[in-house]
Design a protein around this motif. Structure first.
Motif, PDB file in Angstrom:
ATOM      1  N   VAL A 274       0.708  -1.372  -0.096  1.00 22.31           N
ATOM      2  CA  VAL A 274       0.081  -0.072   0.008  1.00 22.31           C
ATOM      3  C   VAL A 274       0.840   1.253   0.050  1.00 22.31           C
ATOM      4  N   SER A 275       2.036   1.213   0.647  1.00 20.16           N
ATOM      5  CA  SER A 275       3.069   2.253   0.700  1.00 20.16           C
ATOM      6  C   SER A 275       3.506   2.612  -0.742  1.00 20.16           C
ATOM      7  N   VAL A 276       3.687   1.921  -1.448  1.00 18.82           N
ATOM      8  CA  VAL A 276       4.444   1.692  -2.858  1.00 18.82           C
ATOM      9  C   VAL A 276       3.163   2.354  -3.811  1.00 18.82           C
ATOM     10  N   GLU A 277       2.002   1.819  -3.707  1.00 20.17           N
ATOM     11  CA  GLU A 277       0.970   2.082  -4.576  1.00 20.17           C
ATOM     12  C   GLU A 277       0.254   3.608  -4.408  1.00 20.17           C
ATOM     13  N   ALA A 278       0.510   4.141  -2.986  1.00 22.57           N
ATOM     14  CA  ALA A 278       0.198   5.394  -2.799  1.00 22.57           C
ATOM     15  C   ALA A 278       1.151   6.378  -3.317  1.00 22.57           C
ATOM     16  N   GLN A 279       2.320   5.988  -3.212  1.00 20.79           N
ATOM     17  CA  GLN A 279       3.574   6.931  -3.718  1.00 20.79           C
ATOM     18  C   GLN A 279       3.339   6.981  -5.450  1.00 20.79           C
ATOM     19  N   ALA A 280       2.930   5.593  -5.991  1.00 19.55           N
ATOM     20  CA  ALA A 280       2.602   5.660  -7.373  1.00 19.55           C
ATOM     21  C   ALA A 280       1.574   6.777  -7.823  1.00 19.55           C
ATOM     22  N   ALA A 281       0.577   7.106  -6.715  1.00 20.18           N
ATOM     23  CA  ALA A 281      -0.322   8.017  -7.055  1.00 20.18           C
ATOM     24  C   ALA A 281       0.047   9.442  -6.632  1.00 20.18           C
ATOM     25  N   GLY A 282       1.325   9.604  -6.232  1.00 19.79           N
ATOM     26  CA  GLY A 282       1.475  10.904  -6.067  1.00 19.79           C
ATOM     27  C   GLY A 282       1.430  11.493  -4.605  1.00 19.79           C
ATOM     28  N   LEU A 283       1.509  10.524  -3.859  1.00 19.59           N
ATOM     29  CA  LEU A 283       1.337  10.822  -2.416  1.00 19.59           C
ATOM     30  C   LEU A 283       2.556  10.352  -1.360  1.00 19.59           C
ATOM     31  N   PRO A 284       2.941  11.429  -0.697  1.00 14.77           N
ATOM     32  CA  PRO A 284       4.030  11.054   0.244  1.00 14.77           C
ATOM     33  C   PRO A 284       3.452   9.934   1.389  1.00 14.77           C
ATOM     34  N   VAL A 285       4.198   9.310   1.929  1.00 13.53           N
ATOM     35  CA  VAL A 285       4.033   8.298   2.961  1.00 13.53           C
ATOM     36  C   VAL A 285       4.853   8.585   4.182  1.00 13.53           C
ATOM     37  N   LEU A 286       3.768   8.574   5.345  1.00 15.94           N
ATOM     38  CA  LEU A 286       4.213   8.433   6.767  1.00 15.94           C
ATOM     39  C   LEU A 286       4.299   6.812   7.328  1.00 15.94           C
ATOM     40  N   ALA A 287       5.437   6.246   7.551  1.00 20.26           N
ATOM     41  CA  ALA A 287       5.694   4.986   7.628  1.00 20.26           C
ATOM     42  C   ALA A 287       6.316   4.554   8.893  1.00 20.26           C
ATOM     43  N   SER A 288       6.023   3.407   9.683  1.00 15.04           N
ATOM     44  CA  SER A 288       6.735   3.110  10.736  1.00 15.04           C
ATOM     45  C   SER A 288       7.992   2.370  10.229  1.00 15.04           C
ATOM     46  N   ASP A 289       9.215   2.880  11.033  1.00 17.64           N
ATOM     47  CA  ASP A 289      10.509   2.217  10.631  1.00 17.64           C
ATOM     48  C   ASP A 289      10.340   0.813  11.385  1.00 17.64           C
ATOM     49  N   ILE A 290       9.943  -0.033  10.764  1.00 18.44           N
ATOM     50  CA  ILE A 290       9.950  -1.590  11.170  1.00 18.44           C
ATOM     51  C   ILE A 290       9.639  -2.542  10.039  1.00 18.44           C
ATOM     52  N   GLY A 291      10.325  -3.550  10.108  1.00 19.11           N
ATOM     53  CA  GLY A 291      10.090  -4.786   8.978  1.00 19.11           C
ATOM     54  C   GLY A 291      10.492  -4.413   7.769  1.00 19.11           C
ATOM     55  N   GLY A 292       9.811  -4.814   6.771  1.00 17.08           N
ATOM     56  CA  GLY A 292      10.316  -4.436   5.393  1.00 17.08           C
ATOM     57  C   GLY A 292       9.671  -3.153   4.846  1.00 17.08           C
ATOM     58  N   ILE A 293       8.928  -2.357   5.768  1.00 12.75           N
ATOM     59  CA  ILE A 293       8.601  -1.113   5.125  1.00 12.75           C
ATOM     60  C   ILE A 293       9.470  -0.050   4.743  1.00 12.75           C
ATOM     61  N   PRO A 294      10.622   0.063   5.488  1.00 15.27           N
ATOM     62  CA  PRO A 294      11.562   1.062   5.090  1.00 15.27           C
ATOM     63  C   PRO A 294      11.882   0.961   3.494  1.00 15.27           C
ATOM     64  N   GLU A 295      12.009  -0.529   3.078  1.00 13.40           N
ATOM     65  CA  GLU A 295      12.312  -0.603   1.730  1.00 13.40           C
ATOM     66  C   GLU A 295      11.311  -0.053   0.749  1.00 13.40           C
ATOM     67  N   THR A 296      10.153   0.576   0.978  1.00 14.71           N
ATOM     68  CA  THR A 296       9.176   1.030   0.131  1.00 14.71           C
ATOM     69  C   THR A 296       9.262   2.424  -0.090  1.00 14.71           C
ATOM     70  N   LEU A 297      10.311   3.294   0.449  1.00 11.06           N
ATOM     71  CA  LEU A 297      10.398   4.561   0.446  1.00 11.06           C
ATOM     72  C   LEU A 297      11.577   4.942   0.500  1.00 11.06           C
ATOM     73  N   GLN A 298      11.740   6.427   0.309  1.00 10.20           N
ATOM     74  CA  GLN A 298      12.982   6.810   0.283  1.00 10.20           C
ATOM     75  C   GLN A 298      12.747   8.096   1.351  1.00 10.20           C
ATOM     76  N   PRO A 299      13.237   7.809   2.702  1.00  9.88           N
ATOM     77  CA  PRO A 299      13.111   8.653   3.784  1.00  9.88           C
ATOM     78  C   PRO A 299      13.689  10.070   3.750  1.00  9.88           C
ATOM     79  N   GLY A 300      12.808  11.016   3.844  1.00  9.61           N
ATOM     80  CA  GLY A 300      13.070  12.461   3.663  1.00  9.61           C
ATOM     81  C   GLY A 300      12.946  13.050   2.136  1.00  9.61           C
ATOM     82  N   VAL A 301      12.456  12.149   1.495  1.00  6.49           N
ATOM     83  CA  VAL A 301      12.523  12.310  -0.009  1.00  6.49           C
ATOM     84  C   VAL A 301      11.067  12.003  -0.574  1.00  6.49           C
ATOM     85  N   THR A 302      10.648  11.000  -0.391  1.00  4.25           N
ATOM     86  CA  THR A 302       9.425  10.406  -0.683  1.00  4.25           C
ATOM     87  C   THR A 302       8.143  10.238   0.494  1.00  4.25           C
TER      88      THR A 302
END
Length: 379
Positions: A274-302
């Motif tokens: 869901v993090s990747v899909e939201a970014q594909a729609a042009g949305l920034p993501v606020l995400a927990s720094d846990i598990g595989g979630i950090p691999e889905t975004l660029q912290p401080g950029v996306t």
């Protein structure tokens, strides 16, 4: 190249969504793709009007002989170069059929919890390729004794066209929710249970609403704690700015209604589609720094990575993201990031490259082995 994908799970799961996206990606790349799916299930529904060849079957369990018969018949008809499996109950049938027909087998594992001991040891070794959907998941398999060379990482592909922002759709959805003016909409998509961090998000978002009068929260999904969350909203003075449309089989239109997405899990996630899909729609993501979630975004950029369960940190991040000068550039960077890293054409090309590279290495090894054999009559 010809592929036969086996996915008879009728449920709406992340693995099923991955299965559909991968099949579409391979077909769009010009490969011949056959799919064996459950009648009336999500996979069959979403692939019905595509170039994918659909066949029906059901596997009640790994010993269902009718399922074996359908796969054998379809494989002999299509003559695929690869058999591909996504669901646990179909791993062993694919291994057996692959051995019978001498077709290499690819298995995807979407979960971190361990398989049964025998399966966990044998399946990565018997499959020609075994894929984890994140580096986090791969580390978990290696910690359980799977040799590093047997586990590759291939991320979930995302169909960019499905996630495209639609301002008309945004207006229609916001009107249906009685949200007017120029709101900032924080979205949540997923199963509503405590481990997903929904109560942390509710407290943080409600505190942020006291500072940001244009802020609303859109809760998309259902689950065992959905009623408790709704009751908490009903009891709060700002509860009318929390909106609960319920479960939606197709969440893509709702991304257009959002301004940003929250992924507040307090329990580890294998990945985070869901993090990747939201970014594909042009949305920034606020995400927990846990598990595989950090691999889905660029912290401080996306987007922003935050401590799981920390209400104050989440409140501050939500308030900061209400500022369009911060939010909009991140949204633009997010769309570009996903297009370059997770789009269907990128993942399909990566998948085929990993398969062909593996085959080439295997063939080279066999050739070298044969050359080392002594010639007849020589010692």
């Amino acid at each position: 190249m010809r592929f036969l994908l086996l996915g008879t799970n009728p449920e709406h799961t992340g693995a099923a969504t991955h299965f559909v996206a991968l099949a579409q990606a391979l077909a769009e790349a010009g490969h011949e793709v056959g799919v064996i799916a459950a009648a009336g299930g999500l996979i069959e529904q979403q692939l019905a009007d595509t170039a994918v060849q659909l066949h029906r079957a059901t596997f009640r369990n790994a010993l269902d002989l009718r399922g074996y018969a359908t796969v054998l018949r379809t494989a002999r008809q299509l003559r695929p170069h690869w058999l591909v499996g996504n669901f646990g109950k179909e791993y062993w049938p694919l291994i057996v059929i692959g051995r019978l027909l001498r077709i290499p087998v690819v298995l995807f594992r979407h979960r971190v919890p361990p398989m049964r001991r025998v399966s966990a040891w044998l399946l990565p070794r018997l499959a020609h390729r075994f894929f984890a959907v994140s580096r986090h998941a791969r580390r978990a398999y290696l910690e359980r004794g799977v040799p590093p060379g047997l586990v590759q990482v291939l991320y979930n592909p995302v169909n960019m066209a499905l996630c495209r922002h639609d301002p008309v759709q945004r207006s229609a959805i916001l009107r249906s929710l009685d949200i007017f003016g120029d709101p900032v909409v924080l979205g949540f998509c997923g199963r509503m249970q405590q481990g997903k961090g929904i109560f942390t998000l509710f407290d943080a978002a409600t505190a942020a609403m006291a500072q940001q009068p244009q802020l609303h929260c859109l809760w998309l999904g259902d689950g065992p704690d959905a009623q408790a969350l709704r009751e908490r909203a009903a009891a709060h003075p700002l509860g009318n700015r929390h909106h609960f449309p319920g479960w939606a089989n197709d969440i893509h239109p709702y991304y257009s209604a959002m301004s940003m997405l929250a992924f507040p899990s307090i329990a580890p996630e294998t990945f985070g589609r869901v993090s990747v899909e939201a970014q594909a729609a042009g949305l920034p993501v606020l995400a927990s720094d846990i598990g595989g979630i950090p691999e889905t975004l660029q912290p401080g950029v996306t987007g922003v990575l935050l401590p799981p369960g920390d209400v104050e940190a989440w409140r501050t991040a939500i308030v900061n993201m209400c500022d369009p000068s911060r939010r909009l550039p991140m949204g633009a960077a997010a769309e570009a990031f996903v297009r370059e890293r997770f789009s269907t054409n990128v993942i399909a090309a990566r998948f085929v490259h990993l398969l062909t590279a593996a085959s080439a290495i295997r063939a080279k090894g066999i050739h070298r082995h044969r050359r080392k054999r002594p010639l007849p009559g020589r010692v």
